[in-house]
Design a protein around this motif. Structure first.
Motif, PDB file in Angstrom:
ATOM      1  N   SER A  54       0.841  -1.188   0.000  1.00 40.10           N
ATOM      2  CA  SER A  54       0.000   0.000   0.000  1.00 40.10           C
ATOM      3  C   SER A  54       0.878   1.239   0.000  1.00 40.10           C
ATOM      4  O   SER A  54       1.932   1.276   0.637  1.00 40.10           O
ATOM      5  N   ALA A  55       0.450   2.267  -0.700  1.00 42.92           N
ATOM      6  CA  ALA A  55       1.199   3.529  -0.729  1.00 42.92           C
ATOM      7  C   ALA A  55       0.782   4.440   0.416  1.00 42.92           C
ATOM      8  O   ALA A  55       1.215   5.580   0.496  1.00 42.92           O
ATOM      9  N   ARG A  56      -0.067   3.955   1.299  1.00 47.09           N
ATOM     10  CA  ARG A  56      -0.596   4.779   2.365  1.00 47.09           C
ATOM     11  C   ARG A  56       0.493   5.201   3.358  1.00 47.09           C
ATOM     12  O   ARG A  56       0.394   6.234   3.996  1.00 47.09           O
ATOM     13  N   GLN A  57       1.559   4.404   3.504  1.00 49.11           N
ATOM     14  CA  GLN A  57       2.606   4.733   4.461  1.00 49.11           C
ATOM     15  C   GLN A  57       3.402   5.957   4.026  1.00 49.11           C
ATOM     16  O   GLN A  57       4.067   6.579   4.829  1.00 49.11           O
ATOM     17  N   SER A  58       3.361   6.291   2.752  1.00 47.52           N
ATOM     18  CA  SER A  58       4.160   7.416   2.274  1.00 47.52           C
ATOM     19  C   SER A  58       3.361   8.708   2.178  1.00 47.52           C
ATOM     20  O   SER A  58       3.855   9.689   1.633  1.00 47.52           O
ATOM     21  N   CYS A  59       2.141   8.726   2.680  1.00 43.54           N
ATOM     22  CA  CYS A  59       1.357   9.950   2.615  1.00 43.54           C
ATOM     23  C   CYS A  59       1.571  10.768   3.885  1.00 43.54           C
ATOM     24  O   CYS A  59       2.073  10.274   4.883  1.00 43.54           O
ATOM     25  N   GLY A  60       1.203  12.019   3.840  1.00 45.50           N
ATOM     26  CA  GLY A  60       1.365  12.900   4.987  1.00 45.50           C
ATOM     27  C   GLY A  60       2.648  13.698   4.906  1.00 45.50           C
ATOM     28  O   GLY A  60       3.503  13.466   4.053  1.00 45.50           O
ATOM     29  N   ARG A  61       2.777  14.645   5.798  1.00 48.19           N
ATOM     30  CA  ARG A  61       3.946  15.505   5.798  1.00 48.19           C
ATOM     31  C   ARG A  61       5.163  14.740   6.308  1.00 48.19           C
ATOM     32  O   ARG A  61       5.100  14.031   7.299  1.00 48.19           O
ATOM     33  N   LYS A  62       6.275  14.951   5.649  1.00 51.96           N
ATOM     34  CA  LYS A  62       7.513  14.302   6.048  1.00 51.96           C
ATOM     35  C   LYS A  62       8.087  15.022   7.265  1.00 51.96           C
ATOM     36  O   LYS A  62       7.954  16.226   7.417  1.00 51.96           O
ATOM     37  N   CYS A  63       8.743  14.272   8.136  1.00 52.64           N
ATOM     38  CA  CYS A  63       9.350  14.854   9.326  1.00 52.64           C
ATOM     39  C   CYS A  63      10.547  15.698   8.931  1.00 52.64           C
ATOM     40  O   CYS A  63      11.385  15.266   8.130  1.00 52.64           O
ATOM     41  N   LEU A  64      10.640  16.888   9.494  1.00 47.78           N
ATOM     42  CA  LEU A  64      11.790  17.751   9.226  1.00 47.78           C
ATOM     43  C   LEU A  64      13.020  17.262   9.967  1.00 47.78           C
ATOM     44  O   LEU A  64      14.141  17.456   9.514  1.00 47.78           O
ATOM     45  N   VAL A  65      12.806  16.633  11.116  1.00 50.86           N
ATOM     46  CA  VAL A  65      13.922  16.136  11.918  1.00 50.86           C
ATOM     47  C   VAL A  65      13.876  14.610  11.870  1.00 50.86           C
ATOM     48  O   VAL A  65      13.064  13.983  12.536  1.00 50.86           O
ATOM     49  N   ASP A  66      14.751  14.022  11.065  1.00 50.01           N
ATOM     50  CA  ASP A  66      14.796  12.574  10.941  1.00 50.01           C
ATOM     51  C   ASP A  66      15.627  11.979  12.080  1.00 50.01           C
ATOM     52  O   ASP A  66      15.982  12.675  13.032  1.00 50.01           O
ATOM     53  N   ASP A  67      15.935  10.689  11.995  1.00 50.53           N
ATOM     54  CA  ASP A  67      16.701  10.019  13.061  1.00 50.53           C
ATOM     55  C   ASP A  67      18.067  10.675  13.270  1.00 50.53           C
ATOM     56  O   ASP A  67      18.506  10.869  14.398  1.00 50.53           O
ATOM     57  N   ARG A  68      18.716  11.006  12.181  1.00 54.07           N
ATOM     58  CA  ARG A  68      20.033  11.645  12.280  1.00 54.07           C
ATOM     59  C   ARG A  68      19.915  13.018  12.952  1.00 54.07           C
ATOM     60  O   ARG A  68      20.735  13.382  13.785  1.00 54.07           O
ATOM     61  N   GLY A  69      18.871  13.769  12.587  1.00 55.83           N
ATOM     62  CA  GLY A  69      18.647  15.073  13.205  1.00 55.83           C
ATOM     63  C   GLY A  69      18.318  14.951  14.683  1.00 55.83           C
ATOM     64  O   GLY A  69      18.717  15.799  15.491  1.00 55.83           O
TER      65      GLY A  69
END
Length: 166
Positions: A54-69
């Protein structure tokens, strides 16, 4: 009528496998307990794209602070626990292509488990156990005066965001 949750990749694979084995849409729907529309949609998506996820996991706003951040922000806090949110945000944004706001910094710190209260400081200082109700009533105040605790760490109340603690 409410929306049902997405099918897992396993369930999608079952639908595709049953259809490829020669079962009709109605037979697969009855066998697996899904609607005919769902069965035909899943099989059509697979036949066009050859993908069952499903492509549902890729919807929504992306996090500005990822794991590295998040790790970088954690190192900034470990380096200076007395830093304010504004200082942490400025240090984080220094040299970054994507800058973040103070609100994003606060939200990320909360997600990481940090709070603004200094470690060991009680939320409300306890009243003096030796002070009686008559003494409080005669002084005219409804709240007893807090007595300084010698075992509590000093807290500087001049800065709002002083001391990030886990």
């Amino acid at each position: 009528m409410g929306k049902k949750s997405d099918l897992s990749e396993f369930d999608r694979g079952l639908v595709v496998g049953a259809r490829r084995a020669g079962l009709s849409v109605s037979a697969v729907a009855n066998l697996l307990g899904y609607s005919r529309t769902t069965v035909s949609r899943v099989f059509r998506e697979w036949s066009e794209k050859r993908v069952v996820s499903s492509a549902r996991q890729s919807c929504g706003r992306k996090c500005l602070v990822d794991d590295r951040g998040q790790r970088r922000l954690d190192r900034l806090i470990q380096g200076d626990r007395e830093a304010t949110v504004a200082e942490l945000t400025a240090r984080y944004n220094d040299g970054q292509q994507k800058t973040i706001s103070e609100r994003t910094t606060r939200r990320t710190l909360k997600r990481l488990g940090y709070s603004k209260t200094p470690l060991g400081a009680p939320p409300n200082p306890p009243s003096d156990p030796g002070q009686s109700a008559e003494t409080t009533a005669s002084s005219g105040s409804t709240q007893p005066e807090p007595t300084p605790r010698t075992d509590a760490p000093k807290v500087d109340h001049k800065r709002k965001d002083k001391g990030w603690q886990v």
